[in-house]
Design an enzyme around this catalytic site. Structure first.
Site, short mmCIF file in Angstrom:
data_model
loop_
_atom_site.label_atom_id
_atom_site.label_comp_id
_atom_site.label_asym_id
_atom_site.label_seq_id
_atom_site.Cartn_x
_atom_site.Cartn_y
_atom_site.Cartn_z
N LYS A 40 0.86 -1.19 0.00
CA LYS A 40 0.00 0.00 0.00
C LYS A 40 0.89 1.23 0.00
O LYS A 40 1.68 1.44 0.92
CB LYS A 40 -0.90 -0.01 1.23
CG LYS A 40 -1.75 1.24 1.35
CD LYS A 40 -2.79 1.12 2.44
CE LYS A 40 -3.59 2.42 2.55
NZ LYS A 40 -4.63 2.31 3.59
N SER A 86 -10.26 5.66 -4.74
CA SER A 86 -11.19 6.77 -4.91
C SER A 86 -10.70 7.82 -5.91
O SER A 86 -11.49 8.38 -6.66
CB SER A 86 -11.48 7.40 -3.56
OG SER A 86 -10.27 7.82 -2.95
N LYS A 121 0.95 10.02 5.66
CA LYS A 121 1.05 8.67 6.22
C LYS A 121 2.35 8.00 5.78
O LYS A 121 2.44 6.78 5.69
CB LYS A 121 -0.18 7.85 5.80
CG LYS A 121 -1.51 8.46 6.26
CD LYS A 121 -2.69 7.51 6.08
CE LYS A 121 -3.98 8.11 6.63
NZ LYS A 121 -5.13 7.19 6.55
N LYS A 161 -2.21 -1.48 -3.89
CA LYS A 161 -3.05 -0.29 -3.88
C LYS A 161 -2.20 0.95 -3.97
O LYS A 161 -1.21 1.04 -3.24
CB LYS A 161 -3.81 -0.30 -2.55
CG LYS A 161 -4.71 0.85 -2.29
CD LYS A 161 -5.29 0.70 -0.92
CE LYS A 161 -6.09 1.95 -0.62
NZ LYS A 161 -6.42 2.04 0.76
N TYR A 203 -14.91 1.31 -7.16
CA TYR A 203 -16.15 2.09 -7.01
C TYR A 203 -17.02 1.95 -8.26
O TYR A 203 -18.17 2.34 -8.25
CB TYR A 203 -15.82 3.56 -6.71
CG TYR A 203 -15.06 3.67 -5.40
CD1 TYR A 203 -15.72 3.65 -4.19
CD2 TYR A 203 -13.66 3.70 -5.39
CE1 TYR A 203 -15.02 3.68 -2.99
CE2 TYR A 203 -12.95 3.74 -4.20
CZ TYR A 203 -13.64 3.73 -3.01
OH TYR A 203 -12.95 3.74 -1.82
C1 PBG Z 1 -7.49 3.61 5.45
C2 PBG Z 1 -7.80 3.29 4.05
C3 PBG Z 1 -7.60 4.18 2.99
C4 PBG Z 1 -8.13 3.58 1.86
C5 PBG Z 1 -8.63 2.32 2.25
N1 PBG Z 1 -8.39 2.15 3.61
C6 PBG Z 1 -7.07 5.56 2.95
C7 PBG Z 1 -5.77 5.88 3.53
O1 PBG Z 1 -4.91 5.02 3.71
O2 PBG Z 1 -5.61 7.04 3.85
C8 PBG Z 1 -8.15 4.24 0.51
C9 PBG Z 1 -9.22 3.83 -0.42
C10 PBG Z 1 -9.52 4.78 -1.53
O3 PBG Z 1 -8.86 5.80 -1.76
O4 PBG Z 1 -10.46 4.47 -2.24
N2 PBG Z 1 -6.84 2.75 6.24
#
Ligand code: PBG
Length: 333
Positions: free
Chosen positions: A203, A284, A227, A258, A323
């Site tokens: 991620k 998203s 983050k 991701k 989505y």
């Molecule tokens: C949070 C989480 C995130 C997403 C899924 N779980 C956001 C982040 O890490 O800030 C992102 C999903 C998306 O952007 O559609 N733990």
């Protein structure tokens, strides 16, 4: 692999001449069964009203709307949903303890879904960001450092809480070190031997998550913080394999990469290297940028939705969180 005689004996166009011929030899198959719809669930009506009409899939659902939505998705052939809670401010805290409230919103949402569509597989995110007053995925010290071990202690309670409530799959998205092993042990200690762990293994610290953070209500909490001390540097690729190897050793069942389209190379490497189930999350921001182009009629919605998902599958992803899952399933009917 390259044993064909050259042109004119070989003509690559020969197999492209008829639509039936093209499907006979196609290498990638996209079906609704491998699409997972992320759903936002709001704690109350007021929170549910507050969402961007241009991005309907990021809409916050009430529990009543959730019950009918999952029925519709299931009728379209979708087999799994991933749920994300939108928590009222009064329930957020520095340590995110609402995350393991057995009467909290996620356990309620699980019960709602199981009531209306018992077979639908429920994926619950394991991370603290919906529940923390600072919007980080973990517990922080006074200097805002994310504390790995304290966070793991909370995450294991959260995972067990969701499994107790009936979640089929828990999906740690927090990127703490060692959390997969700890969660597997905690689940087994509570006799949840069959609860699946879908790990967000690779991620990236991506800004494509921004619309999600707004939908979740964590964007304003996070402010200008990022983050990057736990999510991966977007410049790295070998490191993603290292993350995946560790999570598999700790007992992960499925690996996730991701975001998706910015990471097609990573999806490919992970699938080639480990040959275990690999999922990708079309996040998203990918949804938002496609939606903006559809709105301006710069791109054709029906074909591009499928093209974007097919390219993620072709890279090596078995299933996709998207989505567009619902719309794609409709297009595939
Ligand atoms: C949070 C989480 C995130 C997403 C899924 N779980 C956001 C982040 O890490 O800030 C992102 C999903 C998306 O952007 O559609 N733990």
């Amino acid at each position: 692999m390259f044993f064909r005689p050259p042109y004119p004996q070989t003509r690559m166009r020969r197999l492209r001449r008829h639509p039936y011929l093209r499907t006979l030899v196609q290498e990638t198959h996209l079906t609704p069964q491998q699409l997972i719809q992320p759903l936002f669930v709001a704690a109350n009506d007021e929170l549910a009203q507050n969402s961007d009409p241009a991005l309907p899939a990021l809409r916050r659902l009430t529990l009543t709307q959730l019950a009918t939505t999952v029925k519709d998705l299931s009728a379209l052939g979708i087999t799994a949903v991933a749920i994300f809670p939108v928590i009222e401010h009064s329930h957020k805290s520095d340590d995110g303890r609402e995350a393991y409230n057995a009467k909290g919103l996620v356990p309620q949402a699980i019960a709602t879904i199981k009531n209306s569509t018992p077979d639908l597989q429920i994926i619950t995110d394991v991370a603290l960001d919906p529940f923390t007053s600072h919007g980080q995925d973990g517990i922080t010290d006074k200097k805002n450092n994310i504390l790995n071990e304290d966070t793991i202690a909370a995450l294991t309670r959260q995972a067990v809480c969701y499994a107790d409530a009936g979640a089929d799959i828990v999906a740690p998205s927090d990127m703490m070190d060692g959390r997969i092993g700890a969660i597997r042990n905690a689940l087994d200690d509570h006799h949840h031997f069959h609860t699946v762990i879908l790990t967000y293994a690779a991620k990236y610290a991506s800004d494509y998550y921004y619309p999600f953070r707004q939908a979740l209500g964590s964007a304003e909490r996070l402010g200008s913080a990022d983050k990057k001390t736990y999510q991966m540097n977007i410049r790295n690729s070998d490191e993603a394999l290292h993350e995946c190897a560790l999570d598999l050793q700790e007992g992960a069942d499925i690996l996730m990469v991701k975001p998706a389209m910015p990471c097609l190379d990573i999806i490919h490497r992970v699938k080639k290297t480990f040959q275990v189930p690999v999922f990708a999350y079309q996040v998203s921001g990918e949804y938002a940028m496609h939606s903006a182009a559809f709105h301006r009629q710069w791109l054709n919605k029906e074909t591009i939705i499928l093209e974007s998902l097919i390219s993620i599958k072709r890279a090596g992803s078995d299933a996709i969180l998207s989505y567009f899952a619902r719309e794609a399933a409709e297009l595939l009917q």
